[in-house]
Write a protein that holds these residues in place. Structure first.
Motif, PDB file in Angstrom:
ATOM      1  N   GLU A 176       0.701  -1.037  -0.051  1.00  0.00           N
ATOM      2  CA  GLU A 176      -0.023  -0.125   0.126  1.00  0.00           C
ATOM      3  C   GLU A 176       0.891   1.080  -0.138  1.00  0.00           C
ATOM      4  OE1 GLU A 176      -4.188  -1.238   2.396  1.00  0.00           O
ATOM      5  OE2 GLU A 176      -2.636  -0.282   3.636  1.00  0.00           O
ATOM      6  N   PHE A 177       0.368   2.171  -0.616  1.00  0.00           N
ATOM      7  CA  PHE A 177       1.160   3.604  -0.480  1.00  0.00           C
ATOM      8  C   PHE A 177       0.042   4.478  -0.438  1.00  0.00           C
ATOM      9  CE2 PHE A 177       2.338   7.638  -2.242  1.00  0.00           C
ATOM     10  CZ  PHE A 177       3.414   7.903  -1.609  1.00  0.00           C
ATOM     11  N   GLY A 178       0.162   5.571   0.856  1.00  0.00           N
ATOM     12  CA  GLY A 178      -0.924   6.456   1.088  1.00  0.00           C
ATOM     13  C   GLY A 178      -0.555   7.437   2.354  1.00  0.00           C
ATOM     14  N   GLY A 179      -1.436   7.726   3.058  1.00  0.00           N
ATOM     15  CA  GLY A 179      -1.378   8.837   4.217  1.00  0.00           C
ATOM     16  C   GLY A 179      -0.332   8.363   5.031  1.00  0.00           C
TER      17      GLY A 179
ATOM     18  N   GLN B  12       8.141   7.728  -5.236  1.00  0.00           N
ATOM     19  CA  GLN B  12       9.692   7.794  -5.934  1.00  0.00           C
ATOM     20  C   GLN B  12      10.649   6.708  -5.263  1.00  0.00           C
ATOM     21  OE1 GLN B  12      12.494  10.876  -5.317  1.00  0.00           O
ATOM     22  NE2 GLN B  12      11.999  11.402  -7.709  1.00  0.00           N
ATOM     23  N   ASP B  13      10.529   6.482  -3.949  1.00  0.00           N
ATOM     24  CA  ASP B  13      11.395   5.595  -3.201  1.00  0.00           C
ATOM     25  C   ASP B  13      11.091   4.357  -3.728  1.00  0.00           C
ATOM     26  OD1 ASP B  13      12.476   7.677  -1.595  1.00  0.00           O
ATOM     27  OD2 ASP B  13      10.795   7.616  -0.177  1.00  0.00           O
ATOM     28  N   PHE B  14       9.793   4.094  -3.840  1.00  0.00           N
ATOM     29  CA  PHE B  14       9.469   2.471  -4.239  1.00  0.00           C
ATOM     30  C   PHE B  14       9.878   2.311  -5.569  1.00  0.00           C
ATOM     31  CE2 PHE B  14       6.621   3.361  -0.730  1.00  0.00           C
ATOM     32  CZ  PHE B  14       6.784   2.174   0.127  1.00  0.00           C
TER      33      PHE B  14
ATOM     34  N   GLU C 155       5.968  12.689 -10.818  1.00  0.00           N
ATOM     35  CA  GLU C 155       5.535  13.306  -9.520  1.00  0.00           C
ATOM     36  C   GLU C 155       3.852  13.441  -9.438  1.00  0.00           C
ATOM     37  OE1 GLU C 155       7.100  17.357  -9.195  1.00  0.00           O
ATOM     38  OE2 GLU C 155       9.056  16.739  -9.234  1.00  0.00           O
ATOM     39  N   PHE C 156       3.147  13.027 -10.248  1.00  0.00           N
ATOM     40  CA  PHE C 156       1.677  12.839 -10.134  1.00  0.00           C
ATOM     41  C   PHE C 156       1.619  11.876  -9.215  1.00  0.00           C
ATOM     42  CE2 PHE C 156      -1.743  10.418 -11.738  1.00  0.00           C
ATOM     43  CZ  PHE C 156      -3.019  11.403 -11.681  1.00  0.00           C
ATOM     44  N   TYR C 157       2.319  10.680  -9.226  1.00  0.00           N
ATOM     45  CA  TYR C 157       1.831   9.572  -8.379  1.00  0.00           C
ATOM     46  C   TYR C 157       2.025   9.765  -6.822  1.00  0.00           C
ATOM     47  CZ  TYR C 157       1.832   7.189 -12.861  1.00  0.00           C
ATOM     48  OH  TYR C 157       1.460   6.836 -14.326  1.00  0.00           O
TER      49      TYR C 157
ATOM     50  N   LYS D 148      -0.221  -0.891 -15.519  1.00  0.00           N
ATOM     51  CA  LYS D 148       1.429  -0.579 -15.381  1.00  0.00           C
ATOM     52  C   LYS D 148       1.812   0.786 -15.531  1.00  0.00           C
ATOM     53  CE  LYS D 148       5.695  -2.308 -17.425  1.00  0.00           C
ATOM     54  NZ  LYS D 148       6.406  -3.190 -18.525  1.00  0.00           N
ATOM     55  N   ILE D 149       2.916   1.156 -14.565  1.00  0.00           N
ATOM     56  CA  ILE D 149       3.335   2.387 -14.249  1.00  0.00           C
ATOM     57  C   ILE D 149       4.722   2.473 -15.150  1.00  0.00           C
ATOM     58  CG2 ILE D 149       4.020   4.363 -12.879  1.00  0.00           C
ATOM     59  CD1 ILE D 149       1.874   3.022 -10.772  1.00  0.00           C
ATOM     60  N   PRO D 150       4.646   2.796 -16.225  1.00  0.00           N
ATOM     61  CA  PRO D 150       6.000   2.842 -17.231  1.00  0.00           C
ATOM     62  C   PRO D 150       7.048   3.574 -16.776  1.00  0.00           C
ATOM     63  CG  PRO D 150       4.082   3.978 -18.497  1.00  0.00           C
ATOM     64  CD  PRO D 150       3.648   3.569 -17.004  1.00  0.00           C
TER      65      PRO D 150
END
Length: 185
Positions: free
Chosen positions: A123-126, A136-138, A166-168, A160-162
């Motif tokens: 997971e990525f979030g708050g 970016q670290d991931f 920064e949007f992510y 897929k995130i190619p």
């Protein structure tokens, strides 16, 4: 091949619930009363009440959740655990550790160096605001391990995130899967 499931729960009351839940199940479910992280250490686990699903190494005062209770917990690395249990390969590593996912991954660098982990869900979030980890670290962690990241969409499809953008960096809880580049999905 017989699969085994290794579960990690640092909270003593929650671990007791797991023991009760799985007491009459297959011996291939291994329960561990400690957490995983980047290095072996002890830490403080905070919670609002016994057996809370919100127990975390982070404080949640900014959500008006009083974490007045705590306990000391042990943290081990995945590399050490796998050596101790002769685990040479992990097909699926599922992480849900309240923003400390990158710590767990950094505690598995030897396994990644041996190309011994096929798939990671996280997971990525708050929670990542509190641990000061960014998408970016991931992205660079998995890119350096020759793994691709996919966002798990609400319809269960994978996107897929190619490339990193920064949007992510949106701190709304989102589920991802990282796979070896040569693994077909």
């Amino acid at each position: 091949m017989i699969a085994s499931l290794h579960c990690f729960e640092p909270s003593i009351p929650t671990f007791e619930l797991l023991l009760q839940r799985f007491k009459n199940t297959d011996e291939n479910i291994i329960l561990n009363n400690f957490a995983l992280g980047a290095q072996e250490q002890d830490a403080t686990l905070y919670y609002d009440k016994q057996g809370s699903s919100l127990a975390s190494l982070r404080r949640l005062d900014h959500f008006n959740i009083s974490f007045e209770q705590s306990q000391k917990v042990h943290i081990n690395t995945l590399d050490t655990y796998c050596k101790m249990h002769n685990i040479e390969h992990i097909h699926l590593l599922k992480l849900d550790v309240e923003g400390h996912e990158l710590d767990v991954l950094n505690g598995a660098l030897e396994l990644f160096a041996k190309n011994a982990i096929d798939i990671v869900t996280f997971e990525f979030g708050g929670c990542n605001i509190d641990t000061k980890t960014y998408f970016q670290d991931f992205w660079y962690f998995f890119k350096d391990k020759n793994m691709s990241i996919y966002r798990i969409l609400p319809n269960s499809k994978l996107y897929k995130i190619p490339e990193y953008r920064e949007f992510y960096e949106q701190f709304v809880t989102t589920n991802y899967v990282a796979t070896k580049d040569n693994l077909r999905l």
